[in-house]
Write an enzyme that holds these catalytic residues in place. Sequence first.
Site, PDB file in Angstrom:
ATOM      1  N   LYS A  23       0.828  -1.209   0.000  1.00  0.00           N
ATOM      2  CA  LYS A  23       0.000   0.000   0.000  1.00  0.00           C
ATOM      3  C   LYS A  23       0.861   1.256   0.000  1.00  0.00           C
ATOM      4  O   LYS A  23       0.462   2.297  -0.526  1.00  0.00           O
ATOM      5  CB  LYS A  23      -0.913  -0.015   1.228  1.00  0.00           C
ATOM      6  CG  LYS A  23      -1.734   1.239   1.434  1.00  0.00           C
ATOM      7  CD  LYS A  23      -2.670   1.099   2.618  1.00  0.00           C
ATOM      8  CE  LYS A  23      -1.926   1.109   3.942  1.00  0.00           C
ATOM      9  NZ  LYS A  23      -1.366   2.443   4.267  1.00  0.00           N
ATOM     10  N   ASP A  24       2.054   1.158   0.604  1.00  0.00           N
ATOM     11  CA  ASP A  24       2.915   2.329   0.751  1.00  0.00           C
ATOM     12  C   ASP A  24       3.862   2.541  -0.425  1.00  0.00           C
ATOM     13  O   ASP A  24       4.621   3.507  -0.436  1.00  0.00           O
ATOM     14  CB  ASP A  24       3.742   2.206   2.035  1.00  0.00           C
ATOM     15  CG  ASP A  24       2.861   2.128   3.269  1.00  0.00           C
ATOM     16  OD1 ASP A  24       1.792   2.767   3.263  1.00  0.00           O
ATOM     17  OD2 ASP A  24       3.240   1.437   4.236  1.00  0.00           O
ATOM     18  N   THR A  66      -6.204  10.059  12.117  1.00  0.00           N
ATOM     19  CA  THR A  66      -5.699   9.280  10.990  1.00  0.00           C
ATOM     20  C   THR A  66      -4.623  10.087  10.278  1.00  0.00           C
ATOM     21  O   THR A  66      -4.621  11.320  10.353  1.00  0.00           O
ATOM     22  CB  THR A  66      -6.816   8.921   9.989  1.00  0.00           C
ATOM     23  OG1 THR A  66      -6.257   8.127   8.917  1.00  0.00           O
ATOM     24  CG2 THR A  66      -7.441  10.165   9.379  1.00  0.00           C
ATOM     25  N   ARG A  70      -7.214   9.395   2.369  1.00  0.00           N
ATOM     26  CA  ARG A  70      -8.385   8.626   1.941  1.00  0.00           C
ATOM     27  C   ARG A  70      -9.351   8.451   3.099  1.00  0.00           C
ATOM     28  O   ARG A  70     -10.556   8.696   2.971  1.00  0.00           O
ATOM     29  CB  ARG A  70      -7.951   7.254   1.405  1.00  0.00           C
ATOM     30  CG  ARG A  70      -9.130   6.319   1.077  1.00  0.00           C
ATOM     31  CD  ARG A  70      -8.636   4.904   0.795  1.00  0.00           C
ATOM     32  NE  ARG A  70      -7.905   4.352   1.912  1.00  0.00           N
ATOM     33  CZ  ARG A  70      -8.462   3.724   2.945  1.00  0.00           C
ATOM     34  NH1 ARG A  70      -9.777   3.563   2.995  1.00  0.00           N
ATOM     35  NH2 ARG A  70      -7.725   3.236   3.930  1.00  0.00           N
ATOM     36  N   ARG A  71      -8.841   8.007   4.241  1.00  0.00           N
ATOM     37  CA  ARG A  71      -9.705   7.796   5.400  1.00  0.00           C
ATOM     38  C   ARG A  71     -10.347   9.114   5.842  1.00  0.00           C
ATOM     39  O   ARG A  71     -11.524   9.153   6.204  1.00  0.00           O
ATOM     40  CB  ARG A  71      -8.909   7.172   6.552  1.00  0.00           C
ATOM     41  CG  ARG A  71      -8.511   5.724   6.280  1.00  0.00           C
ATOM     42  CD  ARG A  71      -7.552   5.204   7.319  1.00  0.00           C
ATOM     43  NE  ARG A  71      -7.169   3.822   7.029  1.00  0.00           N
ATOM     44  CZ  ARG A  71      -6.035   3.247   7.444  1.00  0.00           C
ATOM     45  NH1 ARG A  71      -5.170   3.949   8.154  1.00  0.00           N
ATOM     46  NH2 ARG A  71      -5.764   1.999   7.139  1.00  0.00           N
ATOM     47  N   ARG A  88       0.118  10.635  13.888  1.00  0.00           N
ATOM     48  CA  ARG A  88       1.412  10.148  13.401  1.00  0.00           C
ATOM     49  C   ARG A  88       2.010   9.138  14.380  1.00  0.00           C
ATOM     50  O   ARG A  88       1.581   9.033  15.527  1.00  0.00           O
ATOM     51  CB  ARG A  88       2.395  11.318  13.240  1.00  0.00           C
ATOM     52  CG  ARG A  88       1.986  12.333  12.176  1.00  0.00           C
ATOM     53  CD  ARG A  88       2.286  11.836  10.792  1.00  0.00           C
ATOM     54  NE  ARG A  88       2.160  12.874   9.781  1.00  0.00           N
ATOM     55  CZ  ARG A  88       2.184  12.632   8.483  1.00  0.00           C
ATOM     56  NH1 ARG A  88       2.318  11.397   8.040  1.00  0.00           N
ATOM     57  NH2 ARG A  88       2.052  13.617   7.606  1.00  0.00           N
ATOM     58  N   GLY A  89       3.048   8.436  13.911  1.00  0.00           N
ATOM     59  CA  GLY A  89       3.771   7.504  14.769  1.00  0.00           C
ATOM     60  C   GLY A  89       3.465   6.060  14.431  1.00  0.00           C
ATOM     61  O   GLY A  89       2.605   5.755  13.599  1.00  0.00           O
ATOM     62  N   ASN A  90       4.199   5.139  15.069  1.00  0.00           N
ATOM     63  CA  ASN A  90       3.935   3.716  14.834  1.00  0.00           C
ATOM     64  C   ASN A  90       2.618   3.328  15.515  1.00  0.00           C
ATOM     65  O   ASN A  90       1.996   4.123  16.218  1.00  0.00           O
ATOM     66  CB  ASN A  90       5.109   2.854  15.308  1.00  0.00           C
ATOM     67  CG  ASN A  90       5.373   2.987  16.801  1.00  0.00           C
ATOM     68  OD1 ASN A  90       4.464   3.207  17.598  1.00  0.00           O
ATOM     69  ND2 ASN A  90       6.626   2.852  17.195  1.00  0.00           N
ATOM     70  N   ARG A  94       0.245   5.357  18.281  1.00  0.00           N
ATOM     71  CA  ARG A  94      -1.096   5.829  17.918  1.00  0.00           C
ATOM     72  C   ARG A  94      -2.143   5.327  18.907  1.00  0.00           C
ATOM     73  O   ARG A  94      -3.039   6.066  19.319  1.00  0.00           O
ATOM     74  CB  ARG A  94      -1.440   5.391  16.493  1.00  0.00           C
ATOM     75  CG  ARG A  94      -0.534   6.023  15.452  1.00  0.00           C
ATOM     76  CD  ARG A  94      -0.920   5.637  14.033  1.00  0.00           C
ATOM     77  NE  ARG A  94       0.097   6.072  13.082  1.00  0.00           N
ATOM     78  CZ  ARG A  94      -0.112   6.266  11.799  1.00  0.00           C
ATOM     79  NH1 ARG A  94      -1.306   6.073  11.281  1.00  0.00           N
ATOM     80  NH2 ARG A  94       0.870   6.652  11.002  1.00  0.00           N
ATOM     81  N   CYS A 184      -0.106   8.461  -2.034  1.00  0.00           N
ATOM     82  CA  CYS A 184      -0.635   8.441  -0.669  1.00  0.00           C
ATOM     83  C   CYS A 184      -1.181   9.803  -0.263  1.00  0.00           C
ATOM     84  O   CYS A 184      -1.761   9.962   0.805  1.00  0.00           O
ATOM     85  CB  CYS A 184       0.444   7.988   0.306  1.00  0.00           C
ATOM     86  SG  CYS A 184       1.907   9.040   0.336  1.00  0.00           S
TER      87      CYS A 184
END
Length: 248
Positions: A23-24, A66, A70-71, A88-90, A94, A184
């Site tokens: 996706k990335d 988010t 898109r979301r 943001r962040g892992n 989050r 993205c």
Amino acid sequence: LFIKELEKSILAGTCDAAVHSMKDMETSFADGTEIAAVLPREDRRDALLGGYESLAALPRGAVVGTSSVRRRALMLHHRPDLNVKLLRGNINRRIALLEDGGYDAIILAVAGLKRLCLDVDYTPLPTDMMPTAAAQGALAIQISIPQDDRSNAVRAVFAKMNCTKAAAEVTAERAVLAHLDGSCHTPIAASAICGDDGVLRIDAMVLRPDGDAAHRRQLSGPVDDAVALGHELGAALLDDAGGKSFLA
């Protein structure tokens, strides 16, 4: 940028392969590299965390986190009253920000939660309301294009791991994205299902960043025509939207 660093390592010969969340990845890869395999796909849906069973259950003006355009666009399309804030962040960070009360709810990928075996409550969001990003839930293995015995052996090993259904699905989805010049930073959804009957069914949607306008279409055809089907659906969406200015 992280993916480009991994591509440099592949081309420099310091690693034989890189594993990506597909996706990335951009719609084009570094020259001299290729995708050797797409692994069996995990759940592609988005997940709502925060104790609510649906977007409709969120209180008016709820703060939802988010990092996905898109979301954000989809949430505002259905619930323009929501306060969608950057997150943001892992994944662990989050979730911690949610638990600390900085957000009423957050949106993550079901696939990431499952792969990390995180013990958190979440509600998978239905794809009729939240169509997913191109290649969401898919892992890709990138290698250098073989030029010697070692790289040929690497390709052969990873080829055994390739899931043909997942590969066809993400090929079609990424073709939609490529035709729309999506990234993205563009609110685009594209999700393909490869049926046992050999038919590929694609659902795609484009939105304005604020969600106030959107266009959605579906298309189906032979799985062998994945690229052509993706481009055809992307072209139809562009026509519906009145051109690429809609995505600007």
